[in-house]
Design a protein around this motif. Structure first.
Motif, short mmCIF file in Angstrom:
data_model
loop_
_atom_site.label_atom_id
_atom_site.label_comp_id
_atom_site.label_asym_id
_atom_site.label_seq_id
_atom_site.Cartn_x
_atom_site.Cartn_y
_atom_site.Cartn_z
N GLN A 445 5.83 -16.48 32.97
CA GLN A 445 6.62 -15.43 32.20
C GLN A 445 6.13 -13.98 32.99
O GLN A 445 7.05 -13.12 32.96
N LEU A 446 4.86 -13.82 33.43
CA LEU A 446 4.59 -12.90 34.04
C LEU A 446 5.31 -12.47 35.59
O LEU A 446 5.75 -11.65 35.76
N VAL A 447 5.60 -13.86 36.12
CA VAL A 447 6.17 -13.86 37.44
C VAL A 447 7.90 -13.33 36.89
O VAL A 447 8.43 -12.67 37.91
N GLN A 448 8.46 -13.84 36.06
CA GLN A 448 9.70 -13.44 35.70
C GLN A 448 9.89 -11.85 35.43
O GLN A 448 10.81 -11.48 35.87
N SER A 449 8.87 -11.45 34.78
CA SER A 449 8.83 -10.06 34.57
C SER A 449 8.63 -9.20 35.60
O SER A 449 9.18 -8.05 35.89
N ALA A 450 7.68 -9.61 36.73
CA ALA A 450 7.72 -8.93 38.13
C ALA A 450 8.75 -9.07 38.84
O ALA A 450 9.05 -8.21 39.74
N THR A 451 9.31 -10.23 38.76
CA THR A 451 10.45 -10.49 39.69
C THR A 451 11.80 -10.20 39.37
O THR A 451 12.87 -10.22 40.18
#
Length: 486
Positions: A445-451
């Motif tokens: 979810q962090l990667v989704q938010s960042a990318t």
């Protein structure tokens, strides 16, 4: 009697006269002093809401950024304490606040009358309009809320936007999800026709995704419900007072428009430039580490407790059997998600120092024990009674009989089922992400938010889970083969 009555009247009158002069000191509620004593301000947020709060990768580490984070930093600075950010689902934030897992919530939260009944709010620090995020190809179809008749609208659960869609778009179906990233994925995959969100956030997603567009659907919004404020536990007037001073200072200098939003924009631009999945391998690596820690520890304690429960259920004592049966049926009859939240927010309210990781391990262990107990019980019952009788006739005690005769044979019979439970545990451990544990699902979810990419991080996560479960199944198969030839 008259003298006694006069004395009572005198006391009552004195109390009534003193009431107007007995205003409660804002500092006497203890919240401010508690924060200063521990030297840390714990702020809850849902870091999937650019430009309010989101994540970036700096020097290989996850950093929380956005205008809300800058406000939190200034607030902590004014309090003279360190800032600690706790990231969790938006709809869990107020629960975390009420159970004192966090000292404040800064997450673009609107101070609605319903929320004000359970928590206190600071003054408004930022106001934005309520927009819709749509596919660019549908721009000509949708102009306002009336254009979406009989369409499905997505909104974050527990948000103002969810209530607006539900109350003002009655001819539409509202689809609520906890994460905005999931809602954007739903939009791009055709599951919803639009996503309602705050203006700045909608523009942030559209700016970083060429296939998306924003429109102003002209919601009828009560001015008392608009704007973002800091949420505090009910009665924390001392913290509210300091927060209002911080907000006033920020607004006087216009820091949100001059510094905070432009800084968030730079972070978002940098994220867009380096949104290759390879740049976020450390996120997935950390998620694997936490997932394996939770799984291994939960397997160990779940197995021990499962053995104990199985033996209790097989015992002759009615009380012991009742305890085991009640526990097993209750755990199997309630969702793991509810159990995780109960351990963290419920028991955690009594033990406020209980870390999210430990709470997750406890919940998963207790859940696994119920299923392991039934597997072990079935294995023990599959052993012919003659085995027990033969062992006892040789002078073995019941404990020695179970240890050297029954359990080894039962373990050989139940190994496939037990292995399946351990494999399932790897996947089910993903549920702990709802309380902010940094497992693989949380990192995804962090990667989704960042990318600003929704599907590809999910695909990578699926592959990683498959590799872990497939590897474990091979290891378990190896030991199963050894048992057959033993």
């Amino acid at each position: 009697m008259k003298i006694k009555n006069i004395g009572i009247i005198f006391v009552i009158v004195t109390i009534l006269l003193l009431i107007p002069f007995t205003k409660v000191n804002a500092a006497s509620d203890g919240y401010l002093q508690k924060v200063k004593d521990k030297g840390t301000l714990v702020v809850g947020t849902s870091a999937d809401y650019p430009p309010y709060e989101f994540t970036v990768k700096q020097s290989g580490k996850t950093e929380y950024v956005g205008l809300d984070i800058e406000i939190a930093k200034q607030f902590a600075k004014d309090l003279g304490v360190k800032l600690e950010i706790k990231n969790m689902n938006f709809d869990s934030l107020l629960v975390a606040l009420e159970t004192h897992k966090v000292d404040a919530v800064i997450s673009g939260m609107n101070p609605t009358p319903e929320r004000q009944k359970s928590v206190d709010f600071s003054n408004i620090y930022y106001r934005g309009k309520q927009y819709m995020l749509i596919e660019k190809k549908d721009k000509s179809l949708y102009k306002n809320i009336h254009s979406f008749k009989n369409k499905t609208i997505g909104a974050q659960t527990g948000s103002l936007q969810y209530d607006l869609v539900k109350n003002q778009m009655k001819n539409n179906q509202v689809k609520g999800l906890a994460k905005l990233n999931d809602l954007v994925i739903a939009l791009q995959s055709g599951k919803v026709n639009a996503v309602a969100m705050e203006e700045a956030t909608a523009k942030a997603f559209a700016k970083n995704n060429s296939s998306l567009e924003v429109i102003n659907p002209n919601f009828n919004v009560d001015s008392s419900q608009t704007g973002s404020a800091i949420a505090f536990p009910k009665g924390a007037k001392s913290l509210v007072k300091v927060a209002d001073k911080t907000i006033k200072k920020i607004q006087q200098k216009d820091l949100i428009n001059k510094e905070y939003i432009p800084l968030a924009g730079k972070y978002m631009t940098n994220n867009s430039k380096q949104n290759s999945m390879w740049n976020y391998w450390s996120y997935f690596a950390k998620g694997i580490e936490y997932t394996l820690i939770i799984t291994v520890v939960s397997v160990f304690f779940g197995f021990l407790l499962g053995v104990l429960l199985a033996l209790l259920r097989l015992s002759k004592g009615k009380f012991q059997r009742a305890i085991a049966i009640t526990y097993i049926e209750f755990i199997r009859g309630t969702p793991l998600m509810v159990q995780v939240m109960f351990v963290y927010f419920g028991i955690g309210a009594l033990v406020q120092s209980l870390p999210a990781l430990l709470a997750g391990i406890i919940a998963v262990s207790l859940n696994s024990a119920a299923y392991v107990a039934e597997v072990i019980r079935s294995g023990i019952e599959s052993i012919p009674k003659g085995q027990t009788e033969a062992a006892r006739s040789l002078g073995m005690s019941q404990t020695i009989t179970y240890r050297y005769v029954i359990i080894p044979q039962a373990l050989k019979n139940i190994w496939p089922a037990l292995g399946n439970e351990f494999i399932t545990l790897i996947k089910e451990s993903s549920i702990v992400s709802i309380i902010g544990v940094g497992d693989l699902m949380y990192q995804m979810q962090l990667v989704q938010s960042a990318t600003y990419k929704g599907v590809f991080p999910i695909f990578i996560t699926m592959v990683i889970y498959f590799v872990m479960t497939f590897g474990l199944s091979k290891i378990l198969g190896y030991f199963e083969g050894r048992m057959k030839h033993a």
